[in-house]
Design a protein around this motif. Structure first.
Motif, PDB file in Angstrom:
ATOM      1  N   ALA A   1       0.838  -1.207   0.000  1.00  0.00           N
ATOM      2  CA  ALA A   1       0.000   0.000   0.000  1.00  0.00           C
ATOM      3  C   ALA A   1       0.870   1.253   0.000  1.00  0.00           C
ATOM      4  O   ALA A   1       2.050   1.236   0.391  1.00  0.00           O
ATOM      5  CB  ALA A   1      -0.937   0.009   1.209  1.00  0.00           C
ATOM      6  N   TYR A   2       0.246   2.346  -0.409  1.00  0.00           N
ATOM      7  CA  TYR A   2       0.867   3.669  -0.344  1.00  0.00           C
ATOM      8  C   TYR A   2      -0.061   4.568   0.482  1.00  0.00           C
ATOM      9  O   TYR A   2      -1.287   4.446   0.443  1.00  0.00           O
ATOM     10  CB  TYR A   2       1.038   4.264  -1.736  1.00  0.00           C
ATOM     11  CG  TYR A   2       1.951   3.469  -2.640  1.00  0.00           C
ATOM     12  CD1 TYR A   2       3.326   3.646  -2.600  1.00  0.00           C
ATOM     13  CD2 TYR A   2       1.426   2.520  -3.524  1.00  0.00           C
ATOM     14  CE1 TYR A   2       4.174   2.913  -3.427  1.00  0.00           C
ATOM     15  CE2 TYR A   2       2.254   1.777  -4.346  1.00  0.00           C
ATOM     16  CZ  TYR A   2       3.634   1.985  -4.290  1.00  0.00           C
ATOM     17  OH  TYR A   2       4.465   1.246  -5.104  1.00  0.00           O
TER      18      TYR A   2
ATOM     19  N   PRO B   1      -4.269   0.917  -1.920  1.00  0.00           N
ATOM     20  CA  PRO B   1      -3.795  -0.471  -1.896  1.00  0.00           C
ATOM     21  C   PRO B   1      -3.123  -0.826  -3.231  1.00  0.00           C
ATOM     22  O   PRO B   1      -3.475  -0.283  -4.282  1.00  0.00           O
ATOM     23  CB  PRO B   1      -5.075  -1.285  -1.699  1.00  0.00           C
ATOM     24  CG  PRO B   1      -6.123  -0.297  -1.284  1.00  0.00           C
ATOM     25  CD  PRO B   1      -5.726   1.001  -1.862  1.00  0.00           C
ATOM     26  N   VAL B   2      -2.206  -1.765  -3.190  1.00  0.00           N
ATOM     27  CA  VAL B   2      -1.534  -2.195  -4.419  1.00  0.00           C
ATOM     28  C   VAL B   2      -2.338  -3.282  -5.122  1.00  0.00           C
ATOM     29  O   VAL B   2      -2.436  -3.311  -6.360  1.00  0.00           O
ATOM     30  CB  VAL B   2      -0.106  -2.690  -4.106  1.00  0.00           C
ATOM     31  CG1 VAL B   2       0.537  -3.301  -5.355  1.00  0.00           C
ATOM     32  CG2 VAL B   2       0.740  -1.537  -3.563  1.00  0.00           C
TER      33      VAL B   2
ATOM     34  N   SER C   1       3.493  -3.302   4.810  1.00  0.00           N
ATOM     35  CA  SER C   1       2.595  -4.144   5.592  1.00  0.00           C
ATOM     36  C   SER C   1       1.392  -3.336   6.027  1.00  0.00           C
ATOM     37  O   SER C   1       1.460  -2.097   6.166  1.00  0.00           O
ATOM     38  CB  SER C   1       3.326  -4.685   6.826  1.00  0.00           C
ATOM     39  OG  SER C   1       2.417  -5.287   7.736  1.00  0.00           O
ATOM     40  N   GLY C   2       0.272  -4.016   6.260  1.00  0.00           N
ATOM     41  CA  GLY C   2      -0.924  -3.367   6.779  1.00  0.00           C
ATOM     42  C   GLY C   2      -1.026  -3.427   8.282  1.00  0.00           C
ATOM     43  O   GLY C   2      -2.012  -2.956   8.861  1.00  0.00           O
ATOM     44  N   TYR C   3       0.012  -3.978   8.921  1.00  0.00           N
ATOM     45  CA  TYR C   3      -0.029  -4.160  10.373  1.00  0.00           C
ATOM     46  C   TYR C   3       0.487  -2.888  11.050  1.00  0.00           C
ATOM     47  O   TYR C   3       1.583  -2.825  11.601  1.00  0.00           O
ATOM     48  CB  TYR C   3       0.788  -5.369  10.777  1.00  0.00           C
ATOM     49  CG  TYR C   3       0.479  -5.882  12.172  1.00  0.00           C
ATOM     50  CD1 TYR C   3      -0.834  -6.217  12.523  1.00  0.00           C
ATOM     51  CD2 TYR C   3       1.485  -6.023  13.114  1.00  0.00           C
ATOM     52  CE1 TYR C   3      -1.125  -6.680  13.791  1.00  0.00           C
ATOM     53  CE2 TYR C   3       1.201  -6.484  14.393  1.00  0.00           C
ATOM     54  CZ  TYR C   3      -0.103  -6.811  14.730  1.00  0.00           C
ATOM     55  OH  TYR C   3      -0.389  -7.273  15.985  1.00  0.00           O
TER      56      TYR C   3
ATOM     57  N   LEU D   1      -4.570  -1.367   8.179  1.00  0.00           N
ATOM     58  CA  LEU D   1      -4.998  -0.846   6.884  1.00  0.00           C
ATOM     59  C   LEU D   1      -6.230  -1.553   6.320  1.00  0.00           C
ATOM     60  O   LEU D   1      -6.861  -1.043   5.395  1.00  0.00           O
ATOM     61  CB  LEU D   1      -3.846  -0.916   5.876  1.00  0.00           C
ATOM     62  CG  LEU D   1      -2.627  -0.037   6.187  1.00  0.00           C
ATOM     63  CD1 LEU D   1      -1.688   0.025   4.992  1.00  0.00           C
ATOM     64  CD2 LEU D   1      -3.040   1.370   6.609  1.00  0.00           C
ATOM     65  N   GLY D   2      -6.577  -2.696   6.881  1.00  0.00           N
ATOM     66  CA  GLY D   2      -7.803  -3.361   6.453  1.00  0.00           C
ATOM     67  C   GLY D   2      -8.990  -3.030   7.328  1.00  0.00           C
ATOM     68  O   GLY D   2     -10.062  -3.633   7.182  1.00  0.00           O
TER      69      GLY D   2
END
Length: 841
Positions: A513-514, A559-560, A590-592, A598-599
């Protein structure tokens, strides 16, 4: 009986003859002084145009053609190209003086500018030429000025005799044929298109009733006579560059007013002069006024002075010179608004208005020559005195989250030849932190110290309660920047000779992700580009962090996975977007993340925006133009200008947002209003401003609880009624509000307060549910400017923002103008939040 009929017919015949004689095409002799001869080798205006000025309204292309021909024919004139308007029309400057002066023009300019520099106290002005800057028709439908310019240039090019020689030898005349080419072209086409062979002077004729928006404004419907200080428009930028290149001693600004008026010249009302303007400035303005009076007396033209208008806001052409060592003069001619109108003062013909403007042009030059050394000495002494009174410390301004806003303020200062420096080290004062990467230092001890004071001052007490324009314009508040006016000047680092927007940082490719923080000024431009590319983007409703980097409310997550581009293409595209919009984007592997992940459901989808802007009769063109300009030129967003008259025929279903700027009267009828209601219920977002509050309440979009004020007229005489009622007007002042930074309307702001520009008396009580009041005026809201005690009490604690879900859509109201005159950068983000994040509210 027959004798009475004969007498009646004779009187009518005489009246018709007089009327026809007054409306007959003018001759050149009607305008020109009779005691001067003219060089026959210089072509007359009618030999170039095909008609004598005043017969038709000159179009801008004709005007420029004429000026080029004059410059070609006369060694007294040179024509400089300075740029173009939004519509591509040229912005030339004519420099008019004797051929001998032209041979030494740069030396003369440098000697004159030296009067404004340090060490000028010893300079002798005895043999220096005086500099005038005379400009025409900054309001395009006030066309007598531009048309008088045809006569003025011919007179200066062809006039002969000792008086003309003295004038040209002792004066450098900077002449701007038209400050507002686009507006003049629009207006001239209108009145010429509707001119009859037998001119109809009935004020109700279509010729005298322009269609919306009229010719007053420029391409984006700005009043350019309010942009001398903010310099946001291309027309303003070239004239400000000319001003600071020469520092004229007199600047004249030729306008028109209501048709039943006569002719006005400054001084204005003495009590409404800005306190920073030197008293000697007004004395010299009064002395120059004597020349205008004598010249108009010779014509028998009615006029007045000191009874109207003011010299307060320094963003007007007639006031801007007053804080820069010159004399600004406003002329206002009763307008024919076409070729001839019946008025309270009889038949007002266009040639008559042109002659008055031409006469004032010449009387200004007569005053300049006769007062030459007095004006030059005043200018020299002005800059000596302002330097002597300047402080030894400095202003610092900046933003920790948005270098672009600070940059654009520094850009304005540099356009005014104000010295701007980098910040040499980290600095904190009064809880404000300033970083060298996004802050600027402006020492007070410099040539334009008084101009600086005027741009940054906060004033809340006044000798008069009436203002022709705004009463506050503090630039640090307009940009909502961290600011101090008492920093050590030693913090100044290197001098900035040129400025560029800070470049976007480069970032690594991510497979996850960015993140784009929302605090940057140009983030709406970037988000719009991303969404219109068909890419998915989300907005974070909560702060989070990753690897010691904090991301605030409103951060945009891209998101990528599940995008139309592969990871390489996405990375390259986002870097391009960041570079073009000058925003920073961060790569996350990472989304953590800390806080929310991020989710999270608190990170929500953002939909592309398709915006319609309501325009047309009943809409304030200034406000509509500000919005159009903002979306188009800064954020590269396509906006459909939807005329209110066509709403019933329009297909609205594809628009996500409709914006109703400030309106007057009933801009939308019942059927149009009902159609907009249905569109909102089906999922549209309606964004309204200012007087839109009354419309929303009247048409039951919102149920608003207004604070109503009472101001009984007790012990007020008939003569005092205008002042009494005018004192309750909020012409334009700055107020502080608290913001709830967790609410989507506040995304992108890093402080708990915001400065709002207000020019309405619409006060709305807060909702009983506190989180429905994300923006709320403080209990002591006045920061700068004038407001009556009654209105100030009414304003305290009210809300300038209202949001209400309606069906599947949203109603959003701002009681204030968040886009004022294109320089209120600090609140532009509020409207953009309304466009992109209404669904999250």
């Amino acid at each position: 009986m027959f004798r009475k009929l004969y007498v009646t017919l004779l009187i009518l015949a005489c009246f018709v003859q007089v009327s026809l004689a007054q409306i007959a095409p003018p001759t050149l002799d009607y305008y020109l002084p009779q005691d001067i001869t003219y060089d026959q080798d210089i072509p007359k205006p009618q030999e170039i145009l095909g008609w004598v000025p005043g017969t038709w309204h000159v179009s801008h292309d004709q005007l420029i053609y004429f000026m080029k021909e004059m410059a070609e024919a006369s060694p007294r004139i040179i024509l400089q190209d300075r740029g173009h308007t939004f519509e591509g029309r040229p912005l030339p400057l004519l420099i008019i003086t004797s051929p001998e002066n032209h041979n030494n023009l740069e030396e003369i300019r440098q000697q004159h500018v030296a009067l404004t520099e340090e060490g000028s106290g010893s300079l002798d002005t005895e043999n220096m030429p005086v500099i005038t800057y005379q400009g025409m028709s900054i309001h395009g439908n006030e066309a007598s000025g531009a048309n008088a310019g045809l006569l003025a240039v011919y007179h200066l090019a062809a006039g002969q005799g000792s008086e003309m020689d003295e004038l040209l030898n002792n004066t450098i005349i900077l002449f701007d044929p038209c400050f507002n080419p686009d507006g003049l072209q629009r207006f001239s086409q209108w009145v010429n298109t509707h001119k009859s062979q037998h001119i109809n002077s009935d004020p109700q004729d279509r010729e005298y009733d322009e269609v919306w928006p009229g010719g007053r404004t420029n391409h984006y419907w700005f009043d350019m006579n309010r942009d001398w200080l903010p310099v946001q428009l291309p027309e303003s930028r070239v004239r400000i560059e000319t001003f600071h290149n020469w520092y004229p001693n007199i600047l004249t600004d030729h306008h028109e007013m209501g048709s039943n008026s006569t002719f006005f010249f400054q001084p204005g009302i003495p009590s409404r002069t800005h306190p920073l303007t030197p008293e000697l400035n007004q004395q010299l303005t009064g002395e120059i006024a004597g020349y205008h009076a004598r010249a108009l007396d010779k014509l028998g033209s009615l006029y007045y002075s000191k009874e109207d208008y003011d010299d307060y806001y320094y963003g007007k052409g007639s006031t801007f010179p007053d804080v820069n060592g010159g004399i600004g003069i406003l002329f206002e001619q009763g307008s024919s608004r076409g070729h001839a109108q019946e008025t309270d003062n009889g038949l007002l013909t266009f040639p008559f208005t042109v002659r008055n403007q031409f006469t004032a042009f010449l009387s200004t030059l007569e005053a300049a020559v006769n007062m030459r050394q007095k004006l030059l000495d005043y200018q020299r002494d002005f800059f000596v005195e302002t330097r002597n009174n300047a402080g030894s410390d400095a202003y610092i301004f900046g933003s920790q989250i948005d270098p672009a806003r600070a940059f654009h303020l520094a850009e304005i200062l540099q356009r005014h030849k104000i010295e701007v420096y980098t910040l040499s080290e980290e600095f904190s004062q009064h809880g404000k932190d300033f970083s060298p990467a996004s802050s600027y230092v402006v020492p007070k001890n410099q040539k334009h110290s008084l101009l600086l004071e005027a741009m940054f001052e906060k004033r809340t007490t006044f000798t008069d309660s009436l203002f022709y324009d705004i009463s506050a314009w503090s630039f640090d508040l307009a940009f909502n920047l961290d600011f101090t006016d008492a920093a050590p000047a030693s913090l100044a680092g290197s001098s900035l000779n040129s400025l560029e927007l800070p470049p976007a940082m480069t970032f690594e490719k991510s497979e996850y992700a960015y993140i784009m923080p929302w605090g940057g000024y140009y983030t709406p431009r970037a988000l719009n580009a991303i969404l219109n590319k068909g890419l998915r983007a989300k907005v974070s409703m909560k702060p989070f962090s990753y690897d010691a980097k904090d991301f605030d409310y409103g951060s945009i997550v891209i998101p990528v996975q599940n995008q139309k581009m592969d990871s390489e293409e996405l990375w390259q595209y986002l870097q391009t977007v960041a570079d073009e919009a000058h925003v920073d984007i961060y790569s996350l592997p990472s989304g953590y993340t800390e806080g929310i992940n991020l989710g999270s459901r608190r990170i929500r989808n953002v939909a592309p925006a398709k915006v319609a802007l309501m325009v047309g009769e009943g809409i304030t063109s200034y406000d509509a133009g500000e919005i159009w300009h903002l979306l188009d030129t800064r954020f590269a967003m396509k906006v459909t200008k939807l005329d209110v008259s066509s709403i019933n025929r329009a297909d609205l279903k594809d628009y996500t947002d409709m914006i109703l700027p400030n309106s007057w009267g009933r801009a939308l009828d019942k059927d149009q209003t009902d159609k907009v209601k249905d569109w909102v219920r089906e999922g549209g977002t309606l964004i309204t401003f200012r007087n839109g509050a009354r419309w929303l309440d009247r048409n039951e979009f919102l149920d608003l609880d207004f604070v109503e004020t009472e101001n009984p007229a007790e012990n007020i005489t008939y003569d005092q009624q205008n002042a009494f009622n005018g004192a309750q007007v909020i012409g334009g002042a700055i107020f502080q509000a608290k913001i709830d930074r967790a609410h989507p309307i506040s995304f992108g702001y890093d402080q708990d307060t915001i400065n709002l520009f207000r020019n309405t008396t619409v006060f709305i009580k807060t909702d009983s549910v506190s989180y429905h009041n994300p923006i709320r005026y403080t209990d002591e809201p006045l920061v700068s400017g004038y407001i009556s005690d009654i209105n100030l009490e009414a304003l305290r604690g009210t809300r300038p923002f209202v949001h209400k879900p309606v069906g599947r859509g949203n109603i959003i109201l701002f009681t204030d103008n968040t886009n004022f005159r294109a320089f209120w950068y600090g609140t532009n983000k509020l409207m953009m939040n309304a466009i992109f994040f209404a669904e999250q509210m």
